[in-house]
Design a protein around this motif. Structure first.
Motif, PDB file in Angstrom:
ATOM      1  N   VAL A   1      -1.794  -0.452  12.881  1.00  0.00           N
ATOM      2  CA  VAL A   1      -0.927  -0.375  12.500  1.00  0.00           C
ATOM      3  C   VAL A   1      -1.306   0.421  11.539  1.00  0.00           C
ATOM      4  N   ALA A   2      -0.475   1.707  10.811  1.00  0.00           N
ATOM      5  CA  ALA A   2      -0.337   2.016   9.622  1.00  0.00           C
ATOM      6  C   ALA A   2       1.374   2.005   9.412  1.00  0.00           C
ATOM      7  N   ASP A   3       1.709   1.742   7.551  1.00  0.00           N
ATOM      8  CA  ASP A   3       2.855   1.564   7.491  1.00  0.00           C
ATOM      9  C   ASP A   3       3.337   2.332   6.681  1.00  0.00           C
ATOM     10  N   ASN A   4       2.638   3.895   6.778  1.00  0.00           N
ATOM     11  CA  ASN A   4       3.097   5.269   5.946  1.00  0.00           C
ATOM     12  C   ASN A   4       2.333   6.043   6.537  1.00  0.00           C
ATOM     13  N   GLY A   5       3.252   6.743   5.948  1.00  0.00           N
ATOM     14  CA  GLY A   5       2.307   8.448   6.570  1.00  0.00           C
ATOM     15  C   GLY A   5       1.108   8.985   6.327  1.00  0.00           C
ATOM     16  N   ASP A   6       1.012   8.495   5.225  1.00  0.00           N
ATOM     17  CA  ASP A   6       0.046   8.636   4.365  1.00  0.00           C
ATOM     18  C   ASP A   6      -1.322   8.035   5.120  1.00  0.00           C
ATOM     19  N   ASP A   7      -1.271   6.435   5.001  1.00  0.00           N
ATOM     20  CA  ASP A   7      -2.026   5.559   5.437  1.00  0.00           C
ATOM     21  C   ASP A   7      -2.823   5.824   6.851  1.00  0.00           C
ATOM     22  N   GLY A   8      -1.471   6.473   7.561  1.00  0.00           N
ATOM     23  CA  GLY A   8      -1.651   7.233   9.568  1.00  0.00           C
ATOM     24  C   GLY A   8      -3.021   7.720   8.987  1.00  0.00           C
ATOM     25  N   LEU A   9      -1.846   9.269   8.292  1.00  0.00           N
ATOM     26  CA  LEU A   9      -3.103  10.271   8.526  1.00  0.00           C
ATOM     27  C   LEU A   9      -4.076   9.952   8.448  1.00  0.00           C
ATOM     28  N   SER A  10      -4.668   8.750   6.735  1.00  0.00           N
ATOM     29  CA  SER A  10      -6.162   9.146   6.547  1.00  0.00           C
ATOM     30  C   SER A  10      -6.302   7.819   8.092  1.00  0.00           C
ATOM     31  N   CYS A  11      -6.283   6.775   8.731  1.00  0.00           N
ATOM     32  CA  CYS A  11      -6.688   6.453   9.755  1.00  0.00           C
ATOM     33  C   CYS A  11      -7.018   7.100  10.811  1.00  0.00           C
ATOM     34  N   VAL A  12      -6.027   8.419  11.385  1.00  0.00           N
ATOM     35  CA  VAL A  12      -6.695   9.646  12.196  1.00  0.00           C
ATOM     36  C   VAL A  12      -7.764  10.200  11.701  1.00  0.00           C
ATOM     37  N   LEU A  13      -7.992  10.662  10.348  1.00  0.00           N
ATOM     38  CA  LEU A  13      -9.062  11.054   9.701  1.00  0.00           C
ATOM     39  C   LEU A  13     -10.201  11.025  10.263  1.00  0.00           C
ATOM     40  N   GLN A  14     -10.301   8.869   9.383  1.00  0.00           N
ATOM     41  CA  GLN A  14     -11.312   8.601  10.179  1.00  0.00           C
ATOM     42  C   GLN A  14     -12.150   7.715  11.359  1.00  0.00           C
TER      43      GLN A  14
END
Length: 116
Positions: A29-42
């Motif tokens: 789970v990511a609670d904002n767009g910035d963290d979510g995008l970071s997760c997807v890229l990593q």
């Protein structure tokens, strides 16, 4: 199967996570767009559940960035599910668009359909 939920409303993300984990999915789970995008890229995910309106990057921006490098299936969630939002989501490459409020069971059904 790995699923990422990008949702700023903790109650919603935890509810979805509970339903998905019960079905043996590995859920982050990511609670904002910035963290979510970071997760997807990593990391590599089999599916992303992405809220449209959140702090930082909104879901449309995150989806646009995802589509530059990955074709991971994306289910978008939005409290404002007018025709414009739906069309924009699909034009950017969303696989499904679900309006809030929603039934967690209905989301689970869509997840299973996409991942089958």
């Amino acid at each position: 199967m790995r699923i990422l939920i990008v949702e700023d409303e903790v109650r919603i993300s935890q509810l979805l996570k509970m339903y998905l984990v019960r079905e043996s999915y590995d859920v982050n789970v990511a609670d904002n767009g910035d963290d979510g995008l970071s997760c997807v890229l990593q990391e590599n995910y089999d599916l992303i559940i992405l809220d449209v309106f959140m702090p930082g990057k909104d879901g449309f921006t995150v989806l646009e960035e995802i589509r530059k490098c990955k074709q991971t299936p994306v289910i978008m969630l939005s409290a404002q599910s007018g025709e414009n939002e739906r069309n924009r989501g699909f034009q950017l490459g969303a696989n499904e668009f679900i309006s809030k409020p929603f039934s967690p069971g209905a989301v689970l059904t869509k997840v299973k359909e996409i991942l089958s």
